[in-house]
Design an enzyme around this catalytic site. Structure first.
Site, PDB file in Angstrom:
ATOM      1  N   HIS A 306       4.019 -13.252   2.688  1.00 14.61           N
ATOM      2  CA  HIS A 306       5.305 -12.582   2.519  1.00 14.61           C
ATOM      3  C   HIS A 306       6.383 -13.424   3.167  1.00 14.61           C
ATOM      4  CE1 HIS A 306       8.440  -9.463   2.884  1.00 14.61           C
ATOM      5  NE2 HIS A 306       7.828  -8.881   1.877  1.00 14.61           N
ATOM      6  N   ASP A 363       2.340  -5.744  -2.723  1.00 13.43           N
ATOM      7  CA  ASP A 363       2.087  -5.866  -4.156  1.00 13.43           C
ATOM      8  C   ASP A 363       0.592  -5.897  -4.479  1.00 13.43           C
ATOM      9  OD1 ASP A 363       4.889  -6.236  -4.799  1.00 13.43           O
ATOM     10  OD2 ASP A 363       4.682  -8.191  -3.831  1.00 13.43           O
TER      11      ASP A 363
END
Length: 429
Positions: A306, A363
């Site tokens: 991330h 996700d």
């Protein structure tokens, strides 16, 4: 002890104020740098630039902390409805029982969309991505509700915010129904927020449809963990567009467009597509892990790492727990879930991933749950937008109320040609 910073450019030294946040985050205020030195800062992608101060969301990527208005997202996900969290983000405090009941009733009053908006859906090409439809229709709401466009009128702004929260699920469900050739389904306001959306998505006039409470609970969880994430691409877009005094509908429409990118909200689609690719290739997880490690191979494992988190994304932990719950109840019967579990095990134990802090992100599991709920892949990012709506609204409101509010106007370092003499067309070679 007072903090300060000094910057030396050539023979000129300037003192810069230091701003300290409530969680001891430190920032150097460079707002007066150009006026005092003629220089500006350069930070491609704004990765080290604070565009504002904000009291909405605290994020510590190194420690894996995410809090909305001071409340850990884990506690909110375990105890609240999505509308409770929406109220918290927009109004700053959790609602009382009476406030929540009034808020829910207000949202229910605005779930319908103008009948003329239905005609919009006939004008989109078959196969149009629902995110493009959502952005277009949300932007068009300004033409249907001119009574709530004055950005300086708190009541009108409040009405616009309520309309956005109430109508986005209706618009999203309409986009899905249009794409599969089914009749558009009106909202059923006796249902709770998430159940109402699932009803509009999956019911048909020909037969009765009962919303599975487990599905509604899982969707509620997904919307909460997506509700805000401080100054990300789409939120920064909403604030930037709003800084020009653009109305709330226009600003949110721009945020939806930003979210549609595969590096932002579209990442969950890309993650499921990757898992499907692995499944179709014999579910050989090791093969794809090796491909990801090979610098000469352009394959990339989606759903890991991330921009901000250098620890396990706290939202991913929450969603994985929801996946496990659905799995235990027989709600997840999807081969890609097993592949996801194997990939997660690799990410948490393999030295390559551990050293690079490539932990599973939000996700990674959200797409699996969406599939378990029957949500088609092209709708994944639309649900992300539904969840992010209260965060966008909260940031737009905060930006409007800021004493230092000004239109956003980043600087640049020019690298093009220096002044050139104009050559008439006939003499150009």
């Amino acid at each position: 002890m007072a903090l300060g910073a000094k910057l030396k450019i050539g023979d000129h030294e300037v003192e810069l104020p230091v701003v300290v946040g409530t969680e001891d985050e430190v920032g150097v205020d460079v707002s007066a740098l150009r006026s005092s030195t003629g220089a500006i800062t350069l930070d491609e992608g704004f990765v080290n630039t604070g565009s504002t101060t904000s009291a909405i969301t605290y994020l510590d990527g190194e420690k894996g902390i995410l809090r909305y208005r001071g409340y850990p997202v884990e506690q909110l996900a375990a105890n609240c409805s999505f509308l409770e969290v929406s109220y918290l983000l927009i109004h700053g405090e959790l609602p009382t029982a009476a406030q929540l009941a009034e808020y829910q009733d207000l949202i229910r009053q605005h779930t319908m969309v103008h009948e003329s908006i239905r005609k919009f859906f006939d004008g989109f090409m078959p196969g149009a991505h629902p995110m493009a439809i959502l952005s277009a229709v949300v932007g068009a709401l300004a033409s249907f509700y001119p009574d709530s466009l004055d950005v300086n009128d708190p009541f009108q702004v409040h009405v616009s915010a309520v309309r956005l929260l109430a109508k986005t699920p209706t618009i999203a469900a309409y986009a899905h129904k249009e794409s599969i050739g089914q009749p558009l389904v009106y909202p059923k306001n006796k249902l709770e927020y998430c159940a109402n959306f699932l009803h509009m998505m999956f019911s048909v006039p020909a037969e009765e449809y009962e919303v599975d409470p487990d599905d509604a609970e899982a969707l509620n969880l997904l919307l909460i963990v997506h509700a805000d994430h401080e100054q990300n691409c789409s939120t920064s877009t909403v604030r930037m567009v709003g800084s020009s005094d653009a109305n709330l509908f226009a600003s949110i429409s721009a945020g939806i467009a930003a979210l549609s990118g595969p590096l932002h909200g579209g990442a969950n689609e890309a993650c499921v597509n990757m898992l499907e690719r692995i499944r179709k290739d014999g579910s050989n997880v090791s093969k794809y892990v090796d491909m990801a490690k090979d610098k000469a191979n352009n394959f990339r494992l989606m759903g890991f790492g991330h921009r901000v988190y250098k620890n396990y994304d706290p939202r991913a932990k929450i969603i994985k727990a929801a996946c496990d719950k659905l799995l235990s109840k027989g709600k997840v019967n999807d081969p890609i879930f097993e592949i996801a579990q194997k990939l997660e095990e690799v990410a948490l134990t393999d030295g390559y991933f551990v050293e690079r802090k490539l932990y599973p992100n939000v996700d990674f599991y959200s797409g699996v749950i969406y599939r378990a709920l029957g949500i088609p892949i092209e709708m994944f990012t639309v649900l992300f937008a539904m969840g992010r709506m209260p965060g966008w609204i909260a940031h737009w409101l905060e930006m409007r109320k800021s004493p230092g509010k000004k239109i956003n106007r980043p600087r640049q370092i020019y690298t093009g040609p220096t002044e050139r003499e104009f050559v008439p067309l006939a003499k150009r070679k």
